[in-house]
Design an enzyme around this catalytic site. Sequence first.
Site, PDB file in Angstrom:
ATOM      1  N   HIS A   1       0.862  -1.192   0.000  1.00 54.04           N
ATOM      2  CA  HIS A   1       0.000   0.000   0.000  1.00 54.04           C
ATOM      3  C   HIS A   1       0.895   1.237   0.000  1.00 54.04           C
ATOM      4  CE1 HIS A   1      -3.430   2.439   0.343  1.00 54.04           C
ATOM      5  NE2 HIS A   1      -3.917   2.069   1.508  1.00 54.04           N
TER       6      HIS A   1
ATOM      7  N   HIS B   1      -2.499  -1.905 -11.350  1.00 59.45           N
ATOM      8  CA  HIS B   1      -3.249  -1.433 -10.186  1.00 59.45           C
ATOM      9  C   HIS B   1      -4.501  -2.280 -10.054  1.00 59.45           C
ATOM     10  CE1 HIS B   1      -5.474   1.298  -7.518  1.00 59.45           C
ATOM     11  NE2 HIS B   1      -4.311   1.834  -7.234  1.00 59.45           N
TER      12      HIS B   1
ATOM     13  N   ASP C   1       2.741   5.361  -7.972  1.00 62.12           N
ATOM     14  CA  ASP C   1       3.939   5.045  -7.191  1.00 62.12           C
ATOM     15  C   ASP C   1       5.211   5.025  -8.040  1.00 62.12           C
ATOM     16  OD1 ASP C   1       2.507   4.549  -4.726  1.00 62.12           O
ATOM     17  OD2 ASP C   1       1.767   2.723  -5.669  1.00 62.12           O
TER      18      ASP C   1
END
Length: 430
Positions: free
Chosen positions: A267, A308, A364
Amino acid sequence: MADTLTITDNRTGKKYDLPIQDGTIRAMDLRQIKAGPDDFGLMTYDPAFMNTANCRSKITFIDGDKGILLYRGYPIEQLAEESDYLETAYLILFGELPTTAQQKGWTDRIRMHTMLHENVKKFMEGFRYDAHPMGIFLSTVGALSTFYPDARQIFDKESRLRQTHRLIAKVPSIAAYAYRHIVGRPYVYPDNDLSFTGNFLNMLFRLTEPKFEVNSVLARALDVLFILHADHEQNCSTSTMRNIGSSHVDPYSALSGAAAALYGPLHGGANEEVLRMLSEIGSVSKVPDFIKRVKSGESNSRLMGFGHRVYKSYDPRAKVIKKIADLVFTVTGKNPLLEIALELERIALQDDYFITRKLYPNVDFYSGLIYQAMGFPVEMFPVLFAIPRTVGWLAQWEEMLNDPEQKIARPRQIYTGARTRAYVPRNRRE
């Protein structure tokens, strides 16, 4: 045709018509489907909640197939271009963009609460010098519940708003103190003459200068990063906030639990894993070989920062963050890992292996490069995620408390253990 789903139970031959609303059926409607009078009734089995809605929400909308992310109906790209973090926070919490007067009042109230109680400083000084800053952060946030006992009045609207002001204002201060703790520098008090992100940079990096000079590019970059991370529907940490909050605990305790969920490498720690991957690749020339190892399924070659759970096309946040990276690097100089990242992205986006699997860069992939270029150690990355996500957690918590359909969270299970057994005395066991 009626908005219903007809189910035939082949065990009994009975048919059931279940209403469909908003593309869903209610799981409790399945309970009536029984094979006999002593049957409990049907349940759904959904590990990791891959296809289960746990709430109705007006806050964030995601269309993963089309790469759309909206806060209260506003596209994330527009907010990142035009807004700042505190204005976006107001939108997420209250549903509308603030007027000029509302924005000033909102900003002033946040500034009133940036200071931490001196005992909080002493509490944080008790952590080891090498403590992980996220452990310090979530522990300190939870400890705030002992400083503000009025936070237990969760059905008092004014009390909830007061805790919201406190948390949004204080989490950057806690984060900055955690950073200063691990680098061995004295804590810096807030400077409320500065913007929200400018003050955060001041508390992080001020040395002996009488007035910290904020770099406007870096402050704006943090604003955009904070906007991108402010909320993201029912992810792991957000559903944790709702689940803990459903017990009617105070928001500091619930938010500490949400931050703990964010702590995990799947996460909030994902961008750290991206940097580790890029470092292990080592150079642009080694990218093709790495791609081959990824495609062959080698266990030590995972493509981090791509794909994702929700997005099956390009993450809209990744497009925004890539532009911000270019601005940041004009100030900090290029991160040496950037060229590896760009080559990895270029090859992956042209390779059918990744295209057919819908593996596109996510938020990310570039955020860690930016944070590292700004001087943050990788241990700070999940803390930097938790600061903006605080407003999303609070908005979701507030929505959950005001939803008459919500009760204390209590999932069911499918029991697979032994049935009733007779107890054997210890002296007779072999």
